[in-house]
Design an enzyme around this catalytic site. Structure first.
Site, PDB file in Angstrom:
ATOM      1  N   HIS A 121      60.469  42.840  52.927  1.00 13.51           N
ATOM      2  CA  HIS A 121      60.390  44.309  53.103  1.00 13.51           C
ATOM      3  C   HIS A 121      60.161  45.199  52.810  1.00 13.51           C
ATOM      4  O   HIS A 121      61.623  45.046  51.790  1.00 13.51           O
ATOM      5  CB  HIS A 121      60.946  44.799  54.605  1.00 13.51           C
ATOM      6  CG  HIS A 121      60.464  45.770  55.070  1.00 13.51           C
ATOM      7  ND1 HIS A 121      59.484  46.505  55.909  1.00 13.51           N
ATOM      8  CD2 HIS A 121      61.597  46.606  55.109  1.00 13.51           C
ATOM      9  CE1 HIS A 121      59.627  47.049  56.293  1.00 13.51           C
ATOM     10  NE2 HIS A 121      60.429  47.870  55.663  1.00 13.51           N
ATOM     11  N   ALA A 123      34.173  29.910  42.211  1.00  8.63           N
ATOM     12  CA  ALA A 123      35.648  29.166  40.544  1.00  8.63           C
ATOM     13  C   ALA A 123      36.407  28.444  41.012  1.00  8.63           C
ATOM     14  O   ALA A 123      36.484  27.079  40.446  1.00  8.63           O
ATOM     15  CB  ALA A 123      35.703  30.165  39.472  1.00  8.63           C
ATOM     16  N   ARG A 174      23.596  32.745  43.410  1.00  4.72           N
ATOM     17  CA  ARG A 174      22.763  31.812  42.602  1.00  4.72           C
ATOM     18  C   ARG A 174      22.273  30.142  42.531  1.00  4.72           C
ATOM     19  O   ARG A 174      22.541  30.069  44.262  1.00  4.72           O
ATOM     20  CB  ARG A 174      24.734  31.844  41.669  1.00  4.72           C
ATOM     21  CG  ARG A 174      25.260  33.256  41.249  1.00  4.72           C
ATOM     22  CD  ARG A 174      26.624  33.046  40.795  1.00  4.72           C
ATOM     23  NE  ARG A 174      25.714  32.562  38.977  1.00  4.72           N
ATOM     24  CZ  ARG A 174      25.710  33.276  38.079  1.00  4.72           C
ATOM     25  NH1 ARG A 174      25.379  34.499  38.846  1.00  4.72           N
ATOM     26  NH2 ARG A 174      25.100  32.351  37.125  1.00  4.72           N
TER      27      ARG A 174
END
Length: 466
Positions: free
Chosen positions: A443, A318, A271
């Site tokens: 776990h 972002a 971009r």
């Protein structure tokens, strides 16, 4: 022009004028308003920018739909006999639009609740303290530039017809039978993953030696192996030469003479900064290849003008823009915030498999600290119970400064993007392996893999052959 909740009179003055309403711009506006500043937010399209409307959110919605498609195909492996009837792109796009719509509505409500004045229109910097929007001048004691980015192409490669960028790919109402993806970075890899899950034949063309080439090389190689297992083909290390298109599809050639044919060519070569024609250089702001050059406090060196997000050189993420927006708002308010360390920003590729990392790669760590001062450890997800339940493969790779803190966390496997939060804390708080090894990880979770990796690096491996 139309403005929201303000009298549209010329010369309207604010403490801060933010040009661009994407992740960086709206975050700056929200934080500045929270700090008691009067704020004007100028946006030519929709507040939320690329991320919300044509980037992060819609692509991740597609990736979730793709994951469901794969689960439907593979249900028998788990004793659940499901079949994939079809991909209904109209339904997928409706789901995607619903997600975007809800987030957009929520963001609009936030902005309105903070009494931020939104000017809808194309803004241009016309003075060191003034933005002009459709003939109306808005003055700010401080200006924040956050005009974002656009989908780039290569010189001479025109977008149109069967040659598309991510913008058009997000609007497709059909699944192509075959696609060539030009670019094996984050964007290209994510779309390749989606289309493969939807049933397309996918070929990636990448000029660099590896897919997701900005990641640690061990991750890139593992990523390539898993893409190959999925039937995604790729050609590495040779540059694109040209493309022609006709009624049958696209015909792509490389510099070494190889050719590839498909229905579509997705151009995913990164971009570019959206700074052209916005008056930045006219006001003395330095641009380099279109990017706004700032100091480490995001000041442009001109007046009280700052820049945030994709127009600032560095990671185009972002959450980076969001953090920079908050930083600049606090800087203007005199809070003297700590500068943002680029390497401490987490990075995620949301394909199948996911790739997530934070901190220095092994190669970069050796450059910075010297090869003899870096320790490496890999913990394979084969020893992790939840990973076995999910049927995923991958590993956690730790990079440590010798006798010092962990300076890099690199992961590949299903859902590892959700683990990078702890990785970010480990790297940014300069934790030692012993610090993390003493923490109790639930776990069975994939999060245990981080704990096990640090146990091993601390010299007390349990579910690892170290």
């Amino acid at each position: 022009m139309r403005s929201l909740h303000v009298a549209d009179t010329n010369g309207t003055a604010f403490d801060i004028v933010v040009l661009g309403g994407g992740s960086g711009g709206y975050a700056a506006a929200l934080r500045a308003a929270q700090l008691g500043k009067s704020v004007a937010l100028v946006e030519a399209d929709k507040v939320g920018g690329t991320c919300l409307h044509v980037g992060c959110i819609p692509t991740k919605a597609l990736l979730h739909a793709a994951e469901l498609a794969d689960h439907a195909r593979e249900g028998a492996h788990y004793g659940v006999h499901t079949t994939l009837e079809k991909i209904d792109m109209a339904g997928v796009n409706e789901y995607k639009a619903t997600v975007i719509g809800r987030l957009y509505k929520g963001l609009q409500g936030l902005i309105k609740s903070r009494n931020i004045t939104v000017f809808e229109g194309y803004g241009k910097l016309v003075a060191k303290d003034t933005v002009e929007v459709d003939g109306q001048r808005i003055t700010g004691q401080n200006i924040i530039l956050g005009t974002g980015s656009y989908a780039r192409t290569l010189p001479g490669l025109e977008i149109g017809g069967r040659v598309i960028t991510s913008d058009q790919a997000l609007q497709l109402d059909w699944v192509p039978k075959s696609v060539i993806v030009l670019g094996g970075g984050v964007i290209g890899s994510e779309f390749a993953s989606v289309w493969k899950s939807f049933g397309a034949d996918v070929t990636i063309i990448e000029a660099l030696p590896h897919l997701v080439a900005n990641e640690d090389e061990a991750l890139s190689k593992a990523f390539e192996r898993q893409f190959r297992k999925r039937g995604i083909t790729f050609n590495l290390g040779v540059r694109f030469a040209g493309v022609t298109q006709d009624d049958n599809g696209v015909h792509v050639s490389l510099e070494d003479g190889k050719t590839f044919d498909a229905e579509l060519l997705l151009v995913a070569v990164g971009r570019g900064p959206r700074t052209s024609g916005l008056g930045y250089e006219d006001q003395g702001i330095t641009l380099d290849r279109g990017f706004v050059i700032t100091n480490d406090r995001l000041h442009t060196g001109v007046g009280n003008i700052y820049a945030v997000g994709d127009i600032v050189p560095g990671l185009q993420l972002a959450h980076r823009g969001f953090a920079q927006g908050i930083f600049v708002a606090e800087e203007i308010a005199g809070l003297n915030p700590a500068t943002i360390v680029e390497s401490g920003i987490p990075r995620v590729t949301y394909s199948d498999p996911e790739v997530a990392s934070v901190g220095l790669t092994e190669a970069r760590a050796k450059e910075v600290h010297g090869a003899d001062n870096v320790e490496i450890l890999e913990y394979n997800l084969g020893g992790n119970g939840k990973s076995q339940i999910l049927g995923t493969q991958g590993f956690v790779k730790l990079v440590r400064q010798k006798d010092g803190p962990v300076i890099g966390v690199h992961m590949i496997g299903a859902r590892v993007g959700e683990l990078i939060g702890e990785g970010q804390l480990i790297v940014n708080w300069e934790a030692y392996p012993e610090d993390v090894a003493s923490l109790v990880h639930a776990h069975p979770t994939q999060n245990e893999a981080l704990g096990e990796a640090h146990l091993a690096l601390a010299g007390k491996p349990l579910h690892a052959h170290n």
